[in-house]
Write an enzyme that holds these catalytic residues in place. Sequence first.
Site, PDB file in Angstrom:
ATOM      1  N   LYS A 104       0.836  -1.215   0.000  1.00 24.51           N
ATOM      2  CA  LYS A 104       0.000   0.000   0.000  1.00 24.51           C
ATOM      3  C   LYS A 104       0.868   1.261   0.000  1.00 24.51           C
ATOM      4  O   LYS A 104       0.617   2.189  -0.755  1.00 24.51           O
ATOM      5  CB  LYS A 104      -0.916   0.044   1.238  1.00 24.51           C
ATOM      6  CG  LYS A 104      -1.909  -1.095   1.330  1.00 24.51           C
ATOM      7  CD  LYS A 104      -2.894  -0.896   2.491  1.00 24.51           C
ATOM      8  CE  LYS A 104      -2.256  -0.916   3.852  1.00 24.51           C
ATOM      9  NZ  LYS A 104      -1.688  -2.205   4.265  1.00 24.51           N
ATOM     10  N   ARG A 108      -9.447   1.032   9.032  1.00 29.40           N
ATOM     11  CA  ARG A 108      -8.997  -0.317   9.357  1.00 29.40           C
ATOM     12  C   ARG A 108     -10.056  -1.093  10.122  1.00 29.40           C
ATOM     13  O   ARG A 108      -9.837  -2.254  10.455  1.00 29.40           O
ATOM     14  CB  ARG A 108      -7.757  -0.210  10.223  1.00 29.40           C
ATOM     15  CG  ARG A 108      -6.492  -0.779   9.573  1.00 29.40           C
ATOM     16  CD  ARG A 108      -5.403  -0.612  10.594  1.00 29.40           C
ATOM     17  NE  ARG A 108      -4.162  -1.219  10.309  1.00 29.40           N
ATOM     18  CZ  ARG A 108      -3.127  -0.610   9.738  1.00 29.40           C
ATOM     19  NH1 ARG A 108      -3.238   0.593   9.257  1.00 29.40           N
ATOM     20  NH2 ARG A 108      -1.982  -1.244   9.629  1.00 29.40           N
ATOM     21  N   ARG A 132      11.517  -5.938   3.793  1.00 26.23           N
ATOM     22  CA  ARG A 132      11.437  -4.504   4.092  1.00 26.23           C
ATOM     23  C   ARG A 132      12.419  -4.149   5.215  1.00 26.23           C
ATOM     24  O   ARG A 132      13.106  -3.136   5.145  1.00 26.23           O
ATOM     25  CB  ARG A 132       9.996  -4.152   4.491  1.00 26.23           C
ATOM     26  CG  ARG A 132       9.799  -2.723   4.948  1.00 26.23           C
ATOM     27  CD  ARG A 132       8.374  -2.279   4.780  1.00 26.23           C
ATOM     28  NE  ARG A 132       7.531  -2.612   5.925  1.00 26.23           N
ATOM     29  CZ  ARG A 132       6.211  -2.469   5.943  1.00 26.23           C
ATOM     30  NH1 ARG A 132       5.570  -2.039   4.877  1.00 26.23           N
ATOM     31  NH2 ARG A 132       5.522  -2.762   7.017  1.00 26.23           N
ATOM     32  N   ARG A 152      11.157  -0.688  11.633  1.00 25.88           N
ATOM     33  CA  ARG A 152       9.945  -0.449  12.406  1.00 25.88           C
ATOM     34  C   ARG A 152       9.854  -1.439  13.574  1.00 25.88           C
ATOM     35  O   ARG A 152      10.146  -2.624  13.408  1.00 25.88           O
ATOM     36  CB  ARG A 152       8.725  -0.644  11.502  1.00 25.88           C
ATOM     37  CG  ARG A 152       8.424   0.542  10.644  1.00 25.88           C
ATOM     38  CD  ARG A 152       7.327   0.259   9.668  1.00 25.88           C
ATOM     39  NE  ARG A 152       6.126  -0.322  10.250  1.00 25.88           N
ATOM     40  CZ  ARG A 152       4.955  -0.376   9.629  1.00 25.88           C
ATOM     41  NH1 ARG A 152       4.842   0.108   8.408  1.00 25.88           N
ATOM     42  NH2 ARG A 152       3.915  -0.922  10.205  1.00 25.88           N
ATOM     43  N   ARG A 197      -0.526  -8.411  13.790  1.00 24.33           N
ATOM     44  CA  ARG A 197      -1.038  -7.479  12.768  1.00 24.33           C
ATOM     45  C   ARG A 197      -1.910  -8.213  11.755  1.00 24.33           C
ATOM     46  O   ARG A 197      -2.953  -7.711  11.326  1.00 24.33           O
ATOM     47  CB  ARG A 197       0.134  -6.783  12.052  1.00 24.33           C
ATOM     48  CG  ARG A 197       0.812  -5.747  12.942  1.00 24.33           C
ATOM     49  CD  ARG A 197       2.190  -5.383  12.445  1.00 24.33           C
ATOM     50  NE  ARG A 197       2.190  -4.663  11.202  1.00 24.33           N
ATOM     51  CZ  ARG A 197       3.257  -4.523  10.417  1.00 24.33           C
ATOM     52  NH1 ARG A 197       4.402  -5.077  10.769  1.00 24.33           N
ATOM     53  NH2 ARG A 197       3.178  -3.842   9.313  1.00 24.33           N
TER      54      ARG A 197
HETATM   55  P1  AMP Z   1       0.830   0.757   9.240  1.00 23.56           P
HETATM   56  O1  AMP Z   1       1.998   1.668   9.031  1.00 23.56           O
HETATM   57  O2  AMP Z   1      -0.361   1.164   8.418  1.00 23.56           O
HETATM   58  O3  AMP Z   1       1.178  -0.686   9.071  1.00 23.56           O
HETATM   59  O4  AMP Z   1       0.367   0.935  10.760  1.00 23.56           O
HETATM   60  C1  AMP Z   1       1.227   0.596  11.826  1.00 23.56           C
HETATM   61  C2  AMP Z   1       0.441   0.442  13.106  1.00 23.56           C
HETATM   62  O5  AMP Z   1      -0.205   1.685  13.443  1.00 23.56           O
HETATM   63  C3  AMP Z   1      -0.698  -0.573  13.061  1.00 23.56           C
HETATM   64  O6  AMP Z   1      -0.266  -1.891  13.296  1.00 23.56           O
HETATM   65  C4  AMP Z   1      -1.590  -0.055  14.195  1.00 23.56           C
HETATM   66  O7  AMP Z   1      -1.056  -0.351  15.458  1.00 23.56           O
HETATM   67  C5  AMP Z   1      -1.490   1.451  13.999  1.00 23.56           C
HETATM   68  N1  AMP Z   1      -2.501   1.958  13.053  1.00 23.56           N
HETATM   69  C6  AMP Z   1      -2.271   2.562  11.847  1.00 23.56           C
HETATM   70  N2  AMP Z   1      -3.411   2.907  11.263  1.00 23.56           N
HETATM   71  C7  AMP Z   1      -4.408   2.510  12.094  1.00 23.56           C
HETATM   72  C8  AMP Z   1      -5.830   2.588  12.042  1.00 23.56           C
HETATM   73  N3  AMP Z   1      -6.463   3.126  10.987  1.00 23.56           N
HETATM   74  N4  AMP Z   1      -6.529   2.074  13.098  1.00 23.56           N
HETATM   75  C9  AMP Z   1      -5.913   1.528  14.159  1.00 23.56           C
HETATM   76  N5  AMP Z   1      -4.580   1.422  14.277  1.00 23.56           N
HETATM   77  C10 AMP Z   1      -3.824   1.921  13.260  1.00 23.56           C
END
Ligand code: AMP
Length: 193
Positions: free
Chosen positions: A13, A88, A127, A139, A150
């Site tokens: 994404k 999400r 990654r 990360r 996740r």
């Molecule tokens: P990402 O970079 O999109 O993989 O997000 C990393 C982490 O941030 C996720 O595993 C969640 O802990 C948190 N997170 C990001 N976006 C959301 C969302 N829309 N709702 C809830 N948690 C989020």
Amino acid sequence: MRLILLGPPGAGKGTQASRLVEKHGIPQLSTGDMLRAAVKAGTPVGLKAKAVMEAGGLVSDEIVVGIIADRFDEPDAKKGFILDGFPRTVAQAEALDKMLAQKGLKLDGIIELKVDEAALLARIKNRADETIKAGGTVRADDNPDAFKVRLDAYRAQTAPVSAYYAGKGALKQVDGMLPIDAVTKAIDAALGG
Ligand code: AMP
């Protein structure tokens, strides 16, 4: 143009969102990036989100909806945006619908990247390796334990978001297993060229 990119962690994404940023001149709104910045800065939101993010769980709907509502009000988001990692949960999708309706705005595309789950852990490891090679910091949630959480969160809470948009006839699916350039082309085609 207002777009949503859906798909499990590691689906690509972020990569595709940055290409759409260049093509359409609209910002990528990644709640993950915003939350990581909040954690780094030690803001009240960051302090609340840190542990749950590191474990791979989802931050509360209230927090992320608040972050997105504030971000929508910034000048660069007026001409459009690409949502990456939001919504999400179905509750977030409903909150987004409400926010857009209040502003008289509509979504132009909801794209889901379909990927083979077996490939995702390898992508996340890749990654992490690339980040180390580039001298960056991996990360905190790009490790096998957090990744499992996740993926579970994705299956239980985010997969229903695709069904939510599919039910409205608004979802377009793209094969995320193709090479990066081919995925970009497929997204362009899904958006009407
Ligand atoms: P990402 O970079 O999109 O993989 O997000 C990393 C982490 O941030 C996720 O595993 C969640 O802990 C948190 N997170 C990001 N976006 C959301 C969302 N829309 N709702 C809830 N948690 C989020």
